[in-house]
Design an enzyme around this catalytic site. Sequence first.
Site, PDB file in Angstrom:
ATOM      1  CG  HIS A   1      46.985  40.583  59.818  1.00 59.35           C
ATOM      2  ND1 HIS A   1      47.548  39.770  61.060  1.00 59.35           N
ATOM      3  CD2 HIS A   1      47.725  40.527  58.735  1.00 59.35           C
ATOM      4  CE1 HIS A   1      48.521  39.090  60.439  1.00 59.35           C
ATOM      5  NE2 HIS A   1      48.536  39.340  59.142  1.00 59.35           N
TER       6      HIS A   1
ATOM      7  CG  HIS B   1      48.415  39.709  65.868  1.00 53.57           C
ATOM      8  ND1 HIS B   1      48.813  40.356  64.651  1.00 53.57           N
ATOM      9  CD2 HIS B   1      47.589  38.779  65.350  1.00 53.57           C
ATOM     10  CE1 HIS B   1      48.331  40.004  63.556  1.00 53.57           C
ATOM     11  NE2 HIS B   1      47.631  39.144  63.986  1.00 53.57           N
TER      12      HIS B   1
ATOM     13  CG  ASP C   1      46.971  35.824  67.105  1.00 53.82           C
ATOM     14  OD1 ASP C   1      45.824  35.889  66.309  1.00 53.82           O
ATOM     15  OD2 ASP C   1      48.113  36.229  66.701  1.00 53.82           O
TER      16      ASP C   1
ATOM     17  CG  PHE D   1      52.000  31.847  58.625  1.00 54.64           C
ATOM     18  CD1 PHE D   1      53.241  32.580  59.349  1.00 54.64           C
ATOM     19  CD2 PHE D   1      51.883  31.887  57.192  1.00 54.64           C
ATOM     20  CE1 PHE D   1      54.232  32.877  58.265  1.00 54.64           C
ATOM     21  CE2 PHE D   1      53.019  32.263  56.544  1.00 54.64           C
ATOM     22  CZ  PHE D   1      54.028  32.895  57.158  1.00 54.64           C
TER      23      PHE D   1
END
Lengths: 322, 443
Positions: free
Chosen positions: B192, B245, B318, B336
């Site tokens: 990430h 992502h 995601d 989030f």
Amino acid sequence: MVAADTQAVFRHRHLLGIEGLSPPEILLLLDRSEQFVEQNRRPDKKQTLLRGRTVINLFFEASTRTRTSFELAGKRLGGDVINMTVSTSSVRKGETLLDTAMTLNAMHADVLVVRHPASGAVKLLSEKVNCAVINAGDGSHEHPTQALLDALTIRRRMGRLSGLKVAICGDIAHSRVARSNIHLLNTMGASLRLVAPRTLLPAAVERLGAEVFHDMRRGLEGVDIVMMLRLQTERMQDTLIPSIREYFRFFGLDYEKLARANASALIMHPGPMNRGVEIDSLVADDYSRSVIREQVEMGVAVRMACLDLLTPQAPDAERRNV
Amino acid sequence: MSQKSVPEDRRVAYVNARLLDAAAHLDQPGGLITQGELIADYGSHIKAVGLAADIEVVDCAGQCLSPGLIDMRVQLREPGEEHKGTLASGGHAAAAGGITSLVCLPNTHPVIDDVSIVEFVARRARLLGLTKVYTYGAVTKGLEGQELAEMGLLAEAGAVAFTDGAKAVVSARVMRHALDYARTFGLLIVQHPEEPTLAQGGDMNAGEMATRLGLRGIPAVAEVIMVERDLRLIELTNGRLHFAHLSTAAAIEAVRRAKAAGLAVTCDTSPPYFALNENAVGDYRTFAKLSPPLRTEKDRLAVIEGLADRTIDAIGSDHTPEDEDSKRLPFAQAAFGGIGLETLLAVSLELYHNGRASLLDVLGWLTWRPADLLHLSGGRFAKGAAADLMLFDPDRPWQVREHELSSKSKNTPFDYRPVQGRVLFTIVDGRRVFDLTRAKRGA
């Protein structure tokens, strides 16, 4: 007594921010405030415009000045004012912002005056209640009544807002006062300068419509208004500035830097001041230049106007029969 | 929700379909026959007429039959946060989205850093018999970024790759060792990419929008700084690394250059990053609070460009379920993440409908490409392979509405979005696990 011709209506249910208000709407608020200034200077200040109405001051963040100002405004209009200070710790214990909103809603408040440390929190709350909501400061977002009282102070002193050069100096990044003032003064045709070290300016701030200066001497050159912002001392832990001493040297308002501004330039500060941090004590107390006390006075009048305009008119005309 | 397997001799012919197999560049009318759990045959020669009498016939009415989607980035919340999502609710949502295999992140409670949790998830998912669930193992114990998890043992138990989920592996030293060590076993590390001290305390993309809203910004460089650092570590270790992502033009450009230089690096993106920009935050919409944050329009276009030129290898949903208590809060306090299983196909198909990619390209990012990255079977038609399929209408319009989604949490950043492309049915191991005509809508 309120003149009978002020039947103008403020076409918003809430006052959440200055952004999006039109010049006539701002003028309406300022003109209404002006009337209250005169009334507040009389020995008998009590009105009955809010008779029977309940105003709840809901503060999720410590505040003495703004809360007192709203309280006084509500009481002078004859409303019932309740102060609720909700410490953030008790909110963390379980009750959420929206639970609090629902509770107050059930008590049939007419106006909620809300301050919250999170940007957007007052808007969120306003979506869940039936009454009018006034934003008394949300995070780093907006503090509309502060901008209105600043504008009223300026207009009374300078006779206008349009065409004035205004410098806003200090911690712009974390300041809701700065944002509301930028929106208001831009809408009313003033030209704006922002003066701060780069670390205290938010990204792309020039897109809000202001010229940015990192040298205070240059930034104050020829301005009509010097608006200082409070510096939170915790900004040093966040490595935004090295020390108070250094901050004052480059960004504190003293006579030497003030000399660059117009000779008649006004000095403003939303309070509470950190003397010797963002403003020199002598400058702050120089009543030939500083209108800081007057700002406080205008604050009560502006808040009376906001409470009045956001309270829906009673079906019977009695309410207007002062 | 029957977990009974299909009888071995049961044969079903899906006829009158448009066969789409992106891996083989196949796009032709035809049919497909399953026998038991497997694909027995497929091709243009399979028609309704001339089939053996014992074969069940399903008329696809000319709609698209494709290998089921493979979603390489999903949070299921079980074990530990079942109030946000479970293997069952996530399985149903995935099936409704045409997803026949998904890979879940290890950020559950307890963390998937132990063989027993890998086995728990596999067993529970097998019993449910919905979308196939694979797991990522943690790179570090407890996702704490300090000590390496037992990657070898986790891989033996079935973990398909390694990641610390929604947290970056922050320490360069730990990342170096993880890459070195994983290389021993030929395992992929998924990062990430976010430099935490720059992102710290941020609520949304740094820029004019954040400034207006008075929200704290997460600068775009937080992503590329971590990407650039890790690229150096790949160079050093010859390890395999995958960035999850990607959301910024700069990070995509960095990967583009690294690929050109021959580094073993891959990356994916998620629909929000090519379908939305920071304006979706609007007036403090917490459903648009994602990690990484929605970026600028320029970044959004760079993501599409990255897909088009193959810098970006795959699209993952995601899927990040968050319940109301985590989202109906002031923006800075809200969690989030957004859900994405049921909108993965339709939002990705916008690239096709807008003329940015071919239909087979879009399916490729959602099927064989992620399968190959993670060495999963599936994602392509093959005789003798598991019959994991979906039938979809690429043009059918619908509107995303949170309450109509079957995910337990409803936090979609695409609420109210009109989209095109609907899954009609989904088949896992020869069994129909989702059927639009039978699904209860708007319950």
